[in-house]
Design an enzyme around this catalytic site. Sequence first.
Site, PDB file in Angstrom:
ATOM      1  N   ARG A  63      -5.438   4.123  -7.955  1.00  0.00           N
ATOM      2  CA  ARG A  63      -6.881   4.154  -7.812  1.00  0.00           C
ATOM      3  C   ARG A  63      -7.463   2.744  -7.645  1.00  0.00           C
ATOM      4  O   ARG A  63      -8.523   2.431  -8.155  1.00  0.00           O
ATOM      5  CB  ARG A  63      -7.511   4.782  -9.067  1.00  0.00           C
ATOM      6  CG  ARG A  63      -7.086   6.210  -9.316  1.00  0.00           C
ATOM      7  CD  ARG A  63      -8.133   7.141  -8.811  1.00  0.00           C
ATOM      8  NE  ARG A  63      -7.863   8.517  -9.204  1.00  0.00           N
ATOM      9  CZ  ARG A  63      -7.711   9.492  -8.317  1.00  0.00           C
ATOM     10  NH1 ARG A  63      -7.795   9.240  -7.016  1.00  0.00           N
ATOM     11  NH2 ARG A  63      -7.507  10.718  -8.713  1.00  0.00           N
ATOM     12  N   ASP A 107      -4.297   2.182 -13.940  1.00  0.00           N
ATOM     13  CA  ASP A 107      -5.231   2.771 -12.981  1.00  0.00           C
ATOM     14  C   ASP A 107      -6.394   1.817 -12.721  1.00  0.00           C
ATOM     15  O   ASP A 107      -6.561   0.796 -13.382  1.00  0.00           O
ATOM     16  CB  ASP A 107      -5.701   4.154 -13.448  1.00  0.00           C
ATOM     17  CG  ASP A 107      -6.577   4.054 -14.676  1.00  0.00           C
ATOM     18  OD1 ASP A 107      -6.912   2.927 -15.068  1.00  0.00           O
ATOM     19  OD2 ASP A 107      -6.907   5.110 -15.250  1.00  0.00           O
ATOM     20  N   ALA A 111       8.438  -0.527 -16.186  1.00  0.00           N
ATOM     21  CA  ALA A 111       7.481  -0.533 -15.089  1.00  0.00           C
ATOM     22  C   ALA A 111       6.084  -0.371 -15.663  1.00  0.00           C
ATOM     23  O   ALA A 111       5.864   0.409 -16.583  1.00  0.00           O
ATOM     24  CB  ALA A 111       7.788   0.596 -14.116  1.00  0.00           C
ATOM     25  N   THR A 116      -0.101   4.917   1.067  1.00  0.00           N
ATOM     26  CA  THR A 116      -0.315   5.849   2.152  1.00  0.00           C
ATOM     27  C   THR A 116      -0.193   5.143   3.496  1.00  0.00           C
ATOM     28  O   THR A 116      -0.856   4.152   3.734  1.00  0.00           O
ATOM     29  CB  THR A 116      -1.717   6.474   2.049  1.00  0.00           C
ATOM     30  OG1 THR A 116      -1.899   6.834   0.700  1.00  0.00           O
ATOM     31  CG2 THR A 116      -1.835   7.658   2.940  1.00  0.00           C
ATOM     32  N   PHE A 162     -17.911  10.933   4.755  1.00  0.00           N
ATOM     33  CA  PHE A 162     -17.004  10.357   3.774  1.00  0.00           C
ATOM     34  C   PHE A 162     -17.105   8.829   3.800  1.00  0.00           C
ATOM     35  O   PHE A 162     -17.114   8.229   4.859  1.00  0.00           O
ATOM     36  CB  PHE A 162     -15.573  10.779   4.100  1.00  0.00           C
ATOM     37  CG  PHE A 162     -14.558  10.221   3.156  1.00  0.00           C
ATOM     38  CD1 PHE A 162     -14.241  10.903   1.987  1.00  0.00           C
ATOM     39  CD2 PHE A 162     -13.930   9.014   3.410  1.00  0.00           C
ATOM     40  CE1 PHE A 162     -13.312  10.393   1.110  1.00  0.00           C
ATOM     41  CE2 PHE A 162     -13.008   8.493   2.526  1.00  0.00           C
ATOM     42  CZ  PHE A 162     -12.701   9.189   1.375  1.00  0.00           C
ATOM     43  N   ASP A 222       0.875  -1.154   0.000  1.00  0.00           N
ATOM     44  CA  ASP A 222       0.000   0.000   0.000  1.00  0.00           C
ATOM     45  C   ASP A 222       0.923   1.218   0.000  1.00  0.00           C
ATOM     46  O   ASP A 222       2.109   1.097   0.279  1.00  0.00           O
ATOM     47  CB  ASP A 222      -0.836  -0.073   1.271  1.00  0.00           C
ATOM     48  CG  ASP A 222      -1.688   1.145   1.448  1.00  0.00           C
ATOM     49  OD1 ASP A 222      -2.255   1.599   0.456  1.00  0.00           O
ATOM     50  OD2 ASP A 222      -1.779   1.630   2.585  1.00  0.00           O
ATOM     51  N   ASP A 241      -1.481  -0.691   5.877  1.00  0.00           N
ATOM     52  CA  ASP A 241      -1.764  -0.186   7.208  1.00  0.00           C
ATOM     53  C   ASP A 241      -3.236   0.077   7.451  1.00  0.00           C
ATOM     54  O   ASP A 241      -3.654   0.247   8.572  1.00  0.00           O
ATOM     55  CB  ASP A 241      -0.987   1.098   7.462  1.00  0.00           C
ATOM     56  CG  ASP A 241      -1.557   2.258   6.676  1.00  0.00           C
ATOM     57  OD1 ASP A 241      -1.948   2.024   5.520  1.00  0.00           O
ATOM     58  OD2 ASP A 241      -1.619   3.370   7.208  1.00  0.00           O
TER      59      ASP A 241
END
Lengths: 1065, 395
Positions: free
Chosen positions: A725, A695, A691, A401, A491, A399, A751
Amino acid sequence: MASVELLDSGELAGATRHTRSDGKSRIIRLNSQQDEKFAGNRISTAKYSFWSFVPSFLFEQFRRYSNIFFLLIALLQQIPDVSPTGRYTTLVPLIFILAVSALKEIIEDVKRHTADLEINNREVEVLRDSYWQWVKWKSVGVGDFVKVRNETFFPADLILYSSSEPKGLCYIETSNLDGETNLKIRQGLRETSKLLETKDLTSLRGFMECEQPNRLLYEFAGRLKLGPREDLSLGPDQLLLRGAKLQNTTWIFGQVVYTGHETKLMKNSTAAPLKRSTVDKLTNNQILLLFVLLLVVSFISAIFSHIWSNSSEGVNAWYIGLPRIDGTEFAFNMLTFVILYNNLIPISLTVTLEVVRFIQAMFINRDLDMYHKESDTPATARTSNLNEELGQVRYIFSDKTGTLTRNVMEFKGCSVSGVIYGPEQLFVCHTVIPEREDGQLIYHAASPDERALVYGASKLGYVFETRTPDFVLINALGVEVQYEILNVLEFTSTRKRMSVIAKGPDGKIRLFCKGADSVIYERLAERGNPDSTRLTTQSHLEEFATQGLRTLCCAVTEISSQSYKEWLQIFEKASKSIQNREVKLEEAANMIETNLRLIGATAIEDKLQDMVPETIAALLNAGIRVWVLTGDKQETAINIGYSCRLLKQSMELLIINQESLDATRECILGYVNDLGRGDNGQVLSKESDAAVIIDGKTLKYALSCDLRRDFLDLCTNCRAVICCRASPIQKAEIVEYVTQQTGAVTLAIGDGANDVAMIQKAHVGVGISGQEGLQAACASDYAIAQFSYLSKLLFVHGAWNYDRMCKLIFYSFYKNICLYIIELWFAIYSGWSGQIIFERWTIGFYNMFFTSAQPIAMGIFERKCSQEIRMRFPVLYMPAQDSFGLKTFFYWVGNSVLHSIMLFWLTSYLVGDGIVWNSGREGGYLVLGNFVYTYVVVVVSLKAGLETKSWTAFTHLAIWGSVFLWVAFLLAYSQIYKLGLPIGAEIFGIGNMVMSSPVFWVGLFFVPVVTLLPDIIVKAIHGSLFQSLDDQLRESEVNNQDPTEIFNRKKGRLAFAWPPRSCTV
Amino acid sequence: MSTVDSDQTATPLAESNGHRSYSSIPDLKESKSKKKKRTWLGDFQQQTFHSWRPIYTAQTVSLALFVFGIIFIPVGAYLLVLSERVQEIQIPYEDCSNTLQGEDFNRSCAEVINSTEIALIKSCKCRLAFNVSQEMKGTVYVYYALTNFFQNHRLYLPSRDNSQLKGDWGTVEKPNNPSRECRPYVREDLEEGSNQTEGRIYLPCGAIANSMFSDQINVLYKQPGQTIEVPLNRTGISWKTDQEHKFGNPEWFSETNFSDPEVRKKFAKPPAWRKSLWELDPENPDNNGMNNEDFIVWMRVAALPNFRKLFRILNRYSPERPEFADGMPLGEYTLEIDYAFPVTGFGGTKSIIFTTQSSLGLPNRFLGATVPHRLMMVERLYRLVKLIERRNICG
């Protein structure tokens, strides 16, 4: 929903009938007997109770094939005249091994019982007979009113009625549930927040209807019916969960809705799926192979036995008194030999593995290098089954973030093009709670993005002052402005946006919306958004993204009070519905979030964690493919890719952004062809310096059945892959497909809650115990505080544990075969009768005592290359990954068969006619047996030493101690018969006889040396001519040389590989 | 061959390729510096235990083995000398011919005794002459050796009753039931499935005891004018521990008891025996019954089908026969054999062996000759490795 609406005022009886019939909702009566019997509040997290222990433990144990096998052997031994080793020689070791496992289970379970007992006996104030009484948690029931005081935990899931704070507000901390340490607000309903007196509660009449217990922490729907007319909607805002703690609030009144195992906390604590390591699975296959070997050897022996019995040697052996041959003897002989050779299957392997894994996991937990001082978080091995899997990882799915980055957001800038509305909208549209501490404002927020925004705005002079449920107070450049908050449209990850409807000081109602650019742009009004604004903002967004910043778009719309009123009705209806509330709320929100006018965009920086680029570089160096799966924008992701050195400037970027399946196919196939794949459908063979960037939308097509193969072929042949995304399900799908297609070991690290699925799908799931809560860590197999700890976890712990496990398992096979296949060699000389050459109990004790320490020492203390070398040269991670194959298995089996041959025949020659004393006396069969046994113990101990690359004090203790233990045992055991017990008659006096023979002592030196000579020579040749990289590094370290020289020398010695290249002079 | 791991103080070298330097972690730095005292538990948990790390290369290994080989040369030589010094004479006799006058005269004894039921074994005697051409000095041990005799067979080996052997026979009125292990030699006339308490108890019971070696052998020494019997000890051939703890007669045992018809009603000799337990050595009550050393030696079953068992020891201290004080002198000897033990049926052989003893037991050339040889071979390995290395480097 229709059914719920049917429940009209005063229809309590009907409601009850209704509930019982469909069971979809739960009815709780206020201050009266409950109709249903609900679960109690007593919890039990223990695996066993006093009574269930024996049956469930045995059930667990005998699900293992090996235990069934040994039980079967133990049963076969009860048949008279079949067992060559007596009746209890398998049963006793089996019971011993089960007892060790049972002891471990009991110790663990007692801990759980103690913890449960403590929790169940906590006390809370409950309204009983119109008085508040202290009651133990376990006695709290559904429908009870409880009073919870500040800084205490809620005993069950409660509905908040009122509190000491105005308007029924209270603050809670939910770190036990989701790891978030920020305070959260809960608020009682307006109607109930006035119930501040005890008598208010006792006089309440009516009922509450709510969902059946479920595990969704953030969802709740119910309604409260207090009078004929009042029909109040209950939501997550009124729910106080067990596990959470009351903070900054003197007391609250609440009513219990879910108790004990029906609380959301307990519903969430189901066990993660049991994962087994690759080594474990292979071991099982190898044990099956050993079983086949056992059957083959037994069958061959039975055939020879038949031949011998019918030869003149057998038929005329008048002295034996052979029983009459009736045709069944072949089957019985077969059983005899199965029992004779049963120990080829290592009985103690499972328990040895358990012990070793337990300690290896402790090494991970206690590792200071993986201990994060700032947050006081050590690494946690939540399972010990996968310790060695960490040494085999080929793919890492990460992941972004919070995993690669810190998830500590910093406001970096905003683009406000078009009409200047002022950044104050930032203050309205969020759920941050300010708290004053030492004159400084501290903002608590569920989302670090929001907190960064608010901090950022306050730096610009717009200070967010206070939040009450109804309004927020903002200090805008010195002027206090008050916004009345009408509704919050929260949200969710599907909506990717949040909105607040607020009434400004000017009396106008506005909707402020912020969210991902894609969703905001969809909702912009046709008019009022000049293209210039759109385009400039768009270009600003891209600019932010290329700097690796996280972007959000902000938009606003004005709502007339008329249309607001109309919408409000729909919204309130939706918020009161009990089923599908989420969906209904979303629909309602969708209706009002239209015709937006773009304000601008914000940019937040999420800094990389320490050492992330270095760690990624090291991982790539180790031959691990790193895939980043993120929910971020493509540009952000690519930028992060560069900054963490996943992408290099030299790399070709294969970007796949397509709108349809066909276009995606074309694109993927095009790239595949470019990379040199022919039309014949062969898999790409060469790793390309490229690479893949894809998306979420395209990913959906790429992962569709017919494209999946090509897409993954492409990805697995590129150095790096970045999926932007990506939704949680897509992340999990990618992991699953790669696991399936390549068969390689995968590791997923993340996380957040959105990584849970991927963490559970991968072979190894690693959770970052950090900012976004504990959900990922709780679903993971290993939890670490920082991404950079991954390198130590893999390169040191993983590689060591893998090496240790391989050695341990093969060694366990080796030592068992080495001793027990000698029975086969002896069978040649005992008329294939199945006679044992060793004393029956010494056979069983071999695994339990004399050869148990060596593999454990190997599994715990072996260190092939030091930590420093492993961390400095990640390249070492790669080469040893395939050392647990069939080839190695057969090598070890062959090695042990060879050793057993040498041990048996060398000793036979040595003992000769059995007269090995100057007294001229003859020793008999157990003297030979114990000569051999002793040499076997010495040889397998030394073999353990030969395979050990790092001898600690414990290794010495295990190796020499085991030999001494055996000698001491032999001396003691061979005297037992003297005490008058009916055991040990056969071995009586043998110990002294063996020790008093000079031939024994000569042989003690000679037999092991000659037996191990081939091994030593192979080791020496290997060590001189065919050194692997880790051997070389190890050697240079031992000799205190500069290891980098090896890489310079690479053209010299390292070029050797097996088979040696032919060389012409 | 190795060096000792000198701590984890491997100096961190300049990081050229961006690998994370391990020593950059503050905690470890702290523990490395001498300020923080290293503890046993800390070393254990951080896996920084002191360790010895051996390295095997052709040089180190062949050097080590070479040294071992050098050390073992004198040891091996000594063992060889010991083994060479041992003298041994082996006389196979399973095919010897009957010397008894009668219908079976001059027939092979093996055939004579084979032609009848084991229980009705005919007498067969034979004589075999042999020469001692080199004086056998010191104590001479006499063994009988059997081949193809599977004392280690799974159905044979456990067929004994240790408590009966120890003397726990019960009383004459109420004798102890022998152990099931003794099958099929528990009681006389015991039919399969019949009542266990019927029939006379075999004393001793079991297949091992039943098949006890039963040839009687005398050794005669031919002197000018007369032939004398070589004095041989029947005792001292078994282990003390066996005599003291594993074999014994009950208190009430004596020869006279066994002439008692009551006793004879309860106990019987094993079917293959020609005489009963109390006739094994009537001359020496301490060597009779279960205590008979021939019997004890037989009951200690051999590991392999070709074995020898100690039979007699030359009595060098017999006052009547001072000729044997130094061992067996040169000359002609004769074996006088009362042949009763059948072996040819299962392809076995029997022989009598006279041997002097080395301090290692029996001669064992294998040991002395092989070990140094094996170890010295290693030197060749070293040369081989060097050769390959040289070839590779030049390539």
